[in-house]
Enzyme design. Structure first.
Site, PDB file in Angstrom:
ATOM      1  N   LYS A  13     -33.503 -61.754  42.137  1.00 52.44           N
ATOM      2  CA  LYS A  13     -33.142 -60.460  42.765  1.00 52.44           C
ATOM      3  C   LYS A  13     -31.856 -59.909  42.137  1.00 52.44           C
ATOM      4  CE  LYS A  13     -32.858 -62.253  46.942  1.00 52.44           C
ATOM      5  NZ  LYS A  13     -33.164 -63.665  46.610  1.00 52.44           N
ATOM      6  N   ARG A  88     -32.889 -59.407  55.667  1.00 52.10           N
ATOM      7  CA  ARG A  88     -33.386 -60.782  55.641  1.00 52.10           C
ATOM      8  C   ARG A  88     -34.284 -61.064  56.840  1.00 52.10           C
ATOM      9  NH1 ARG A  88     -30.093 -62.521  51.128  1.00 52.10           N
ATOM     10  NH2 ARG A  88     -30.021 -64.748  51.371  1.00 52.10           N
ATOM     11  N   ARG A 127     -28.100 -72.323  37.513  1.00 49.89           N
ATOM     12  CA  ARG A 127     -27.453 -70.995  37.523  1.00 49.89           C
ATOM     13  C   ARG A 127     -25.941 -71.096  37.283  1.00 49.89           C
ATOM     14  NH1 ARG A 127     -28.377 -66.983  42.379  1.00 49.89           N
ATOM     15  NH2 ARG A 127     -27.989 -68.854  43.604  1.00 49.89           N
ATOM     16  N   ARG A 160     -22.397 -71.832  41.870  1.00 47.75           N
ATOM     17  CA  ARG A 160     -22.207 -71.449  43.270  1.00 47.75           C
ATOM     18  C   ARG A 160     -22.218 -72.671  44.179  1.00 47.75           C
ATOM     19  NH1 ARG A 160     -25.980 -66.325  44.609  1.00 47.75           N
ATOM     20  NH2 ARG A 160     -26.424 -67.608  46.424  1.00 47.75           N
ATOM     21  N   ARG A 171     -31.820 -73.092  52.412  1.00 44.61           N
ATOM     22  CA  ARG A 171     -32.004 -71.649  52.158  1.00 44.61           C
ATOM     23  C   ARG A 171     -33.483 -71.309  52.024  1.00 44.61           C
ATOM     24  NH1 ARG A 171     -28.508 -71.404  47.066  1.00 44.61           N
ATOM     25  NH2 ARG A 171     -29.295 -69.298  46.799  1.00 44.61           N
TER      26      ARG A 171
HETATM   27  P1  AP5 Z   1     -30.675 -64.798  40.547  1.00 46.73           P
HETATM   28  O1  AP5 Z   1     -30.933 -63.460  39.971  1.00 46.73           O
HETATM   29  O2  AP5 Z   1     -29.264 -65.195  40.824  1.00 46.73           O
HETATM   30  O3  AP5 Z   1     -31.613 -65.033  41.823  1.00 46.73           O
HETATM   31  P2  AP5 Z   1     -31.509 -64.402  43.284  1.00 46.73           P
HETATM   32  O4  AP5 Z   1     -32.883 -64.081  43.740  1.00 46.73           O
HETATM   33  O5  AP5 Z   1     -30.493 -63.312  43.324  1.00 46.73           O
HETATM   34  O6  AP5 Z   1     -31.037 -65.683  44.041  1.00 46.73           O
HETATM   35  P3  AP5 Z   1     -29.895 -65.921  45.102  1.00 46.73           P
HETATM   36  O7  AP5 Z   1     -29.721 -67.418  45.154  1.00 46.73           O
HETATM   37  O8  AP5 Z   1     -28.653 -65.132  44.788  1.00 46.73           O
HETATM   38  O9  AP5 Z   1     -30.554 -65.399  46.383  1.00 46.73           O
HETATM   39  P4  AP5 Z   1     -30.145 -65.724  47.822  1.00 46.73           P
HETATM   40  O10 AP5 Z   1     -30.907 -64.716  48.554  1.00 46.73           O
HETATM   41  O11 AP5 Z   1     -30.314 -67.130  48.231  1.00 46.73           O
HETATM   42  O12 AP5 Z   1     -28.549 -65.571  47.767  1.00 46.73           O
HETATM   43  P5  AP5 Z   1     -27.576 -64.432  48.240  1.00 46.73           P
HETATM   44  O13 AP5 Z   1     -26.459 -64.393  47.286  1.00 46.73           O
HETATM   45  O14 AP5 Z   1     -28.288 -63.180  48.562  1.00 46.73           O
HETATM   46  O15 AP5 Z   1     -31.332 -65.872  39.544  1.00 46.73           O
HETATM   47  C1  AP5 Z   1     -31.162 -67.257  39.760  1.00 46.73           C
HETATM   48  C2  AP5 Z   1     -31.028 -67.980  38.393  1.00 46.73           C
HETATM   49  O16 AP5 Z   1     -32.243 -67.844  37.659  1.00 46.73           O
HETATM   50  C3  AP5 Z   1     -29.926 -67.388  37.487  1.00 46.73           C
HETATM   51  O17 AP5 Z   1     -29.359 -68.439  36.773  1.00 46.73           O
HETATM   52  C4  AP5 Z   1     -30.683 -66.474  36.518  1.00 46.73           C
HETATM   53  O18 AP5 Z   1     -30.045 -66.402  35.275  1.00 46.73           O
HETATM   54  C5  AP5 Z   1     -32.049 -67.159  36.420  1.00 46.73           C
HETATM   55  N1  AP5 Z   1     -33.167 -66.239  36.317  1.00 46.73           N
HETATM   56  C6  AP5 Z   1     -33.352 -65.094  37.056  1.00 46.73           C
HETATM   57  N2  AP5 Z   1     -34.533 -64.522  36.726  1.00 46.73           N
HETATM   58  C7  AP5 Z   1     -35.102 -65.329  35.769  1.00 46.73           C
HETATM   59  C8  AP5 Z   1     -36.329 -65.279  35.042  1.00 46.73           C
HETATM   60  N3  AP5 Z   1     -37.232 -64.296  35.248  1.00 46.73           N
HETATM   61  N4  AP5 Z   1     -36.601 -66.263  34.172  1.00 46.73           N
HETATM   62  C9  AP5 Z   1     -35.720 -67.264  33.979  1.00 46.73           C
HETATM   63  N5  AP5 Z   1     -34.540 -67.388  34.627  1.00 46.73           N
HETATM   64  C10 AP5 Z   1     -34.233 -66.425  35.512  1.00 46.73           C
HETATM   65  O19 AP5 Z   1     -27.082 -65.043  49.636  1.00 46.73           O
HETATM   66  C11 AP5 Z   1     -26.271 -66.186  49.694  1.00 46.73           C
HETATM   67  C12 AP5 Z   1     -25.953 -66.518  51.141  1.00 46.73           C
HETATM   68  O20 AP5 Z   1     -25.224 -65.419  51.733  1.00 46.73           O
HETATM   69  C13 AP5 Z   1     -27.170 -66.717  52.059  1.00 46.73           C
HETATM   70  O21 AP5 Z   1     -27.652 -68.038  52.013  1.00 46.73           O
HETATM   71  C14 AP5 Z   1     -26.583 -66.348  53.427  1.00 46.73           C
HETATM   72  O22 AP5 Z   1     -25.801 -67.388  53.931  1.00 46.73           O
HETATM   73  C15 AP5 Z   1     -25.663 -65.179  53.088  1.00 46.73           C
HETATM   74  N6  AP5 Z   1     -26.333 -63.874  53.151  1.00 46.73           N
HETATM   75  C16 AP5 Z   1     -26.587 -63.025  52.113  1.00 46.73           C
HETATM   76  N7  AP5 Z   1     -27.216 -61.916  52.552  1.00 46.73           N
HETATM   77  C17 AP5 Z   1     -27.351 -62.065  53.896  1.00 46.73           C
HETATM   78  C18 AP5 Z   1     -27.941 -61.252  54.901  1.00 46.73           C
HETATM   79  N8  AP5 Z   1     -28.539 -60.074  54.614  1.00 46.73           N
HETATM   80  N9  AP5 Z   1     -27.940 -61.724  56.169  1.00 46.73           N
HETATM   81  C19 AP5 Z   1     -27.363 -62.903  56.483  1.00 46.73           C
HETATM   82  N10 AP5 Z   1     -26.800 -63.725  55.570  1.00 46.73           N
HETATM   83  C20 AP5 Z   1     -26.789 -63.308  54.278  1.00 46.73           C
END
Ligand code: AP5
Length: 221
Positions: A13, A88, A127, A160, A171
């Site tokens: 994402k 979410r 990552r 991270r 997660r």
């Molecule tokens: P990346 O692009 O970082 O993946 P992502 O989908 O963004 O994954 P996240 O782990 O950031 O999602 P998340 O929803 O768990 O975390 P968030 O930060 O929102 O890609 C991952 C890796 O793969 C990278 O190394 C990249 O280079 C590689 N990659 C990407 N695409 C690729 C491809 N096609 N091929 C090969 N490699 C690839 O949330 C973190 C925490 O914050 C949550 O757990 C929660 O505690 C809190 N939080 C965030 N939002 C909310 C909310 N709305 N409500 C409540 N709590 C929240």
């Protein structure tokens, strides 16, 4: 263009939202990035959110609502946005509708990045994130040119704290519990498009751009 990106942790994402936002000249709004910024700045919100994040749990909806309301009060959102990591759950989806209704806006498109569990684990365990500009890299899939150094700004790369195996599992469980009802919510509104995000990042980006292009021209859908 106003787009929501849905998908499990590691679906890509953040990676795709950053590129799409540049391509479409709109803002990238990531609740994860906003929360991490609050944690690193030691704000009250960051202090409250930190424990939930480190345990792989969702930060309470009310805290997220306050943070998002503030973000949506900035003028750049008028030109459009890519929402990454929000909503979410159904409660957050309804809050988003309220916020957008107040701004006389709606969502154009919701893209669900469907990704298999083995791909997710492989991506998250390798990552690397830039401590300065937030760019994403991967030890094997997208390695930086210089070890642990950001290609874009020269910042130091880090892993991270929630990318540990145990937290990743939590997660994924949280996502599994909430995602089906959220996907149905947007299906019922006829906004949802699901694409496979297991492929290379360029392939996934092309699929999304094709989808957006078709949406711009209803005759092509
Ligand atoms: P990346 O692009 O970082 O993946 P992502 O989908 O963004 O994954 P996240 O782990 O950031 O999602 P998340 O929803 O768990 O975390 P968030 O930060 O929102 O890609 C991952 C890796 O793969 C990278 O190394 C990249 O280079 C590689 N990659 C990407 N695409 C690729 C491809 N096609 N091929 C090969 N490699 C690839 O949330 C973190 C925490 O914050 C949550 O757990 C929660 O505690 C809190 N939080 C965030 N939002 C909310 C909310 N709305 N409500 C409540 N709590 C929240």
């Amino acid at each position: 263009m106003r787009i929501i990106l849905l998908g499990p942790p590691g679906a890509g994402k953040g990676t795709q939202a950053k590129i799409l936002a540049k391509e479409l000249n709109v803002s990238h709004i990531s609740t994860g990035d906003l929360l991490r910024q609050n944690v690193s700045e030691g704000t009250d919100l960051g202090k409250e959110a930190k424990d939930f994040m480190n345990k792989g749990l969702l930060v309470p909806d009310e805290l997220i609502r306050q943070m998002l309301t503030k973000r949506f009060s900035r003028p750049d959102v008028k030109a459009g946005f890519i929402l990454d990591g929000y909503p979410r759950n159904i409660n957050q989806a309804q809050t988003l509708e309220d916020i957008l209704a107040g701004l006389k806006m709606g969502i154009d498109l919701v893209i669900d990045l469907a990704t298999s569990e083995s791909v997710i684990i492989q991506r998250l365990s390798g990552r690397l994130v830039c401590s300065q500009c937030g760019a994403n890299f991967h030890i094997r899939n997208m390695p930086p040119k210089k070890e642990m150094t950001c290609d874009n700004c020269g910042g130091k790369l880090y892993q991270r704290s929630d990318d540990k195996e145990e937290t990743i599992k939590k997660r994924l469980a949280v996502y599994a519990a909430e995602s089906a009802s959220l996907i149905k919510y947007y299906q019922d509104k006829e906004k949802l498009y699901t694409i496979s995000a297991n492929e290379d990042a360029q392939v996934v980006l092309k699929k999304m751009l094709d989808l957006i292009d078709k949406r711009d021209d209803p005759l092509k859908v």
